[in-house]
Design a protein around this motif. Structure first.
Motif, PDB file in Angstrom:
ATOM      1  N   TRP A 140       0.818  -1.212   0.000  1.00  0.00           N
ATOM      2  CA  TRP A 140       0.000   0.000   0.000  1.00  0.00           C
ATOM      3  C   TRP A 140       0.850   1.259   0.000  1.00  0.00           C
ATOM      4  O   TRP A 140       0.412   2.299  -0.492  1.00  0.00           O
ATOM      5  N   SER A 141       2.065   1.193   0.529  1.00  0.00           N
ATOM      6  CA  SER A 141       2.969   2.342   0.423  1.00  0.00           C
ATOM      7  C   SER A 141       3.335   2.598  -1.038  1.00  0.00           C
ATOM      8  O   SER A 141       3.360   3.742  -1.486  1.00  0.00           O
ATOM      9  N   GLY A 142       3.602   1.532  -1.762  1.00  0.00           N
ATOM     10  CA  GLY A 142       3.889   1.676  -3.189  1.00  0.00           C
ATOM     11  C   GLY A 142       2.666   2.101  -3.971  1.00  0.00           C
ATOM     12  O   GLY A 142       2.748   2.913  -4.896  1.00  0.00           O
ATOM     13  N   ALA A 143       1.510   1.556  -3.591  1.00  0.00           N
ATOM     14  CA  ALA A 143       0.270   1.912  -4.284  1.00  0.00           C
ATOM     15  C   ALA A 143      -0.089   3.377  -4.048  1.00  0.00           C
ATOM     16  O   ALA A 143      -0.634   4.031  -4.934  1.00  0.00           O
ATOM     17  N   ALA A 144       0.224   3.889  -2.872  1.00  0.00           N
ATOM     18  CA  ALA A 144      -0.099   5.293  -2.580  1.00  0.00           C
ATOM     19  C   ALA A 144       0.638   6.222  -3.536  1.00  0.00           C
ATOM     20  O   ALA A 144       0.079   7.222  -4.007  1.00  0.00           O
ATOM     21  N   GLY A 145       1.877   5.899  -3.852  1.00  0.00           N
ATOM     22  CA  GLY A 145       2.633   6.705  -4.809  1.00  0.00           C
ATOM     23  C   GLY A 145       2.014   6.660  -6.192  1.00  0.00           C
ATOM     24  O   GLY A 145       1.914   7.675  -6.882  1.00  0.00           O
ATOM     25  N   ALA A 146       1.574   5.470  -6.601  1.00  0.00           N
ATOM     26  CA  ALA A 146       0.948   5.330  -7.919  1.00  0.00           C
ATOM     27  C   ALA A 146      -0.397   6.046  -7.969  1.00  0.00           C
ATOM     28  O   ALA A 146      -0.730   6.687  -8.961  1.00  0.00           O
ATOM     29  N   VAL A 147      -1.149   5.968  -6.886  1.00  0.00           N
ATOM     30  CA  VAL A 147      -2.460   6.627  -6.843  1.00  0.00           C
ATOM     31  C   VAL A 147      -2.290   8.136  -6.920  1.00  0.00           C
ATOM     32  O   VAL A 147      -3.011   8.822  -7.648  1.00  0.00           O
ATOM     33  N   SER A 148      -1.321   8.652  -6.181  1.00  0.00           N
ATOM     34  CA  SER A 148      -1.117  10.102  -6.223  1.00  0.00           C
ATOM     35  C   SER A 148      -0.624  10.547  -7.600  1.00  0.00           C
ATOM     36  O   SER A 148      -0.944  11.648  -8.053  1.00  0.00           O
ATOM     37  N   ALA A 149       0.130   9.689  -8.294  1.00  0.00           N
ATOM     38  CA  ALA A 149       0.581  10.034  -9.642  1.00  0.00           C
ATOM     39  C   ALA A 149      -0.592  10.041 -10.624  1.00  0.00           C
ATOM     40  O   ALA A 149      -0.649  10.881 -11.526  1.00  0.00           O
ATOM     41  N   VAL A 150      -1.527   9.125 -10.451  1.00  0.00           N
ATOM     42  CA  VAL A 150      -2.665   9.033 -11.362  1.00  0.00           C
ATOM     43  C   VAL A 150      -3.699  10.116 -11.068  1.00  0.00           C
ATOM     44  O   VAL A 150      -4.191  10.792 -11.973  1.00  0.00           O
TER      45      VAL A 150
END
Length: 93
Positions: free
Chosen positions: A12-22
């Motif tokens: 989820w730490s990695g996903a948070a970065g991807a979500v904020s990028a999208v």
């Protein structure tokens, strides 16, 4: 099982970065709710798709083929358990 998995924090730490990028860094709560609702819906759909594929394969294979496949999967799990245990023992690298 997922709640007890320590790798969830990493995921989820990695996903948070991807979500904020999208969605952008100033995404509102509504955008996040829609994103995670879609994520959860797709995860649930994938559970049904993979279960359906497994059931179809199980019906397509002869009983001996199912036993061989299950034995191979069981042997792989045992190998992975032994490898993990040897990595966790003190003094191993």
């Amino acid at each position: 099982m997922s709640l007890g998995n320590p790798w969830n924090v990493v995921y989820w730490s990695g996903a948070a970065g991807a979500v904020s990028a999208v969605l952008g860094e100033d995404a509102g709560v509504g955008s996040l709710v829609v994103f995670f609702a879609g994520f959860m819906a797709s995860s649930l759909a994938w559970c049904f798709v993979s279960a359906g594929l497994i059931a179809g394969l199980r019906r397509a294979l002869p009983p001996v083929g199912v036993r061989v496949l299950e034995a191979a999967c069981g042997a792989a799990l045992i190998v992975f358990a032994v490898l993990l245990a040897t990595r966790l023992l003190p003094g191993s690298s």
